[in-house]
Write an enzyme that holds these catalytic residues in place. Structure first.
Site, PDB file in Angstrom:
ATOM      1  N   LYS A   1      32.541 -70.776  67.265  1.00  0.00           N
ATOM      2  CA  LYS A   1      33.419 -71.448  66.354  1.00  0.00           C
ATOM      3  C   LYS A   1      33.867 -70.518  65.336  1.00  0.00           C
ATOM      4  O   LYS A   1      33.289 -69.375  65.363  1.00  0.00           O
ATOM      5  CB  LYS A   1      32.823 -72.465  65.795  1.00  0.00           C
ATOM      6  CG  LYS A   1      31.390 -72.059  64.940  1.00  0.00           C
ATOM      7  CD  LYS A   1      30.828 -73.370  64.072  1.00  0.00           C
ATOM      8  CE  LYS A   1      29.413 -72.908  63.599  1.00  0.00           C
ATOM      9  NZ  LYS A   1      29.052 -74.147  62.745  1.00  0.00           N
TER      10      LYS A   1
ATOM     11  N   TYR B   1      45.187 -53.165  39.058  1.00  0.00           N
ATOM     12  CA  TYR B   1      45.545 -54.194  38.134  1.00  0.00           C
ATOM     13  C   TYR B   1      44.465 -54.211  36.830  1.00  0.00           C
ATOM     14  O   TYR B   1      43.390 -54.405  37.268  1.00  0.00           O
ATOM     15  CB  TYR B   1      45.711 -55.304  38.845  1.00  0.00           C
ATOM     16  CG  TYR B   1      46.804 -55.574  39.978  1.00  0.00           C
ATOM     17  CD1 TYR B   1      48.093 -55.427  39.289  1.00  0.00           C
ATOM     18  CD2 TYR B   1      46.466 -55.606  41.319  1.00  0.00           C
ATOM     19  CE1 TYR B   1      49.072 -55.576  40.267  1.00  0.00           C
ATOM     20  CE2 TYR B   1      47.698 -55.564  42.028  1.00  0.00           C
ATOM     21  CZ  TYR B   1      48.901 -55.524  41.940  1.00  0.00           C
ATOM     22  OH  TYR B   1      50.048 -55.724  42.558  1.00  0.00           O
TER      23      TYR B   1
END
Length: 367
Positions: A40, A263
């Site tokens: 999965k 940033y």
């Protein structure tokens, strides 16, 4: 999100390592049990199609999360049995039946909706889910289980299996595990009839509770070479991590003392510093929490400085390096290694999440 084949940021997946890990599990567990790997979430970021095809001859079937994952495997000619571990919408059971995909039946209410939706159900295979203490999906008492068996028999549905999932099999304290085990065993003892497959063993249970006798062993994270407990419990045998994450230096510069990087100007140099730029960021699953962590360049640890950007990040180098120099984010370079669990510990999470967050934008290379 589209894969970026023209960017040299790659997850390198060693399919031989995955096969070797399965072989080691086969020697460790009940020899009569079938291994059904969990592929999965794109095989925990490793690539469900490639992994499934690579190990198909070693396993009895596969476990996936949802119907779409199962359909994808069938569309790529994976012919082994497939079990969907989550509930699906009742109106889609005909798709599963047509493709020989077994479904989890999470409740009597769900099964009643199924028989209302579909007239012909003889090709449908179900595994009744039992909530023995996980608190997620599944029935909680034997009466509901037997009502589901009766309803399945009435409509010629194949009651193929019944299973539960342990919440704490990877913990040193076995109290909760034993409580779940006792609940599940009590329900098994009261069933009106037994199905072909009874299974409760996930990876952690297979590793540390191998006294359980199961028809199916659902093998997950350790197939990919990682310890499900992180660093809490010692593995009973060695396994090999199958995935490494690498990139390269795309820009290098020397900046003066007092300059800032990234940033928010959260990193300021205290001296002249070589800064390298690496083309990976939080859009790739390399999250902003990684600021301050280390990567490997030429076998040496280099700090991630400034905030991780969406597509790039910056690292502090010990010297100038040629453009294209390899940067190892997960894996070994010379004498040093960074593991997925190291990354998880830095983020305050688990190694599963680190792998599953690696986005499709990162190309997978198989060896």
């Amino acid at each position: 999100m589209k894969t970026s084949p023209h960017r040299n940021t790659s997850a390198i997946v060693d399919l031989k390592a995955i096969r070797n890990n399965i072989e080691k599990f086969k020697k460790h567990i009940n020899p009569n049990a079938e291994i059904w790997p969990a592929v999965k979430a794109d095989a925990y970021g490793h690539g469900s199609i490639e992994v499934s095809k690579a190990v198909s001859d070693l396993v009895g079937g596969f476990c996936v999360s949802n119907l779409d994952e199962a359909i994808e495997l069938r569309n790529h000619l994976v012919t082994k049995p497939i079990l969907v571990l989550s509930g699906i919408v009742p109106e889609d059971v005909d798709i599963a039946a047509a493709l020989n995909i077994s479904l989890t039946a999470p409740s009597l209410e769900w099964l009643k909706l199924v028989v209302q939706e579909e007239a012909e159900l003889s090709d449908l295979k179900i595994h009744i889910g039992v909530d023995s203490g996980m608190g997620r999906i599944g029935i909680r008492d034997v009466e509901e289980a037997n009502q589901m068996i009766e309803l399945a028999d009435k409509y010629a549905i194949n009651f193929e299996g019944i299973f539960t999932h342990f919440a704490t099999a990877d913990m040193a304290d076995e109290t909760k595990f034993k409580n779940q085990q006792a609940r599940f065993n009590k329900i098994m003892a009261g069933l009106s009839r037994q199905p072909k497959f009874i299974h409760s063993t996930n990876t952690a249970a297979a590793l540390w509770h191998k006294e359980q006798v199961q028809a199916i062993e659902r093998l997950g994270i350790s197939m990919y070479g990682l310890n499900p407990s992180g660093k809490t419990l010692e593995l009973p045998f060695e396994i090999e991590p199958a995935l490494s994450l690498v990139s390269e230096l795309t820009h290098i510069k020397k900046i003066a003392a007092g300059e800032t990087v990234g940033y928010g100007a959260t990193y300021e140099t205290s001296e002249e510093t070589w800064i390298g730029t690496v083309p990976i960021g939080y859009a790739d699953g390399w999250t902003r929490q990684m600021q301050g962590f280390k990567v490997l360049v030429d076998g040496k640890f280099c700090e991630i400085v400034g905030r991780v950007c969406m597509d790039q990040m910056m690292i502090k180098l010990d010297k100038s390096y040629p453009l294209g120099t390899k940067v190892t984010l997960i894996g070994r370079d010379k004498a040093n290694e960074i593991t997925t669990t190291d990354v998880a510990d830095w983020r305050g999470t688990i190694n599963y999440e680190v792998l599953c967050l690696l986005s499709d934008r990162i190309k997978r290379i198989y060896k």
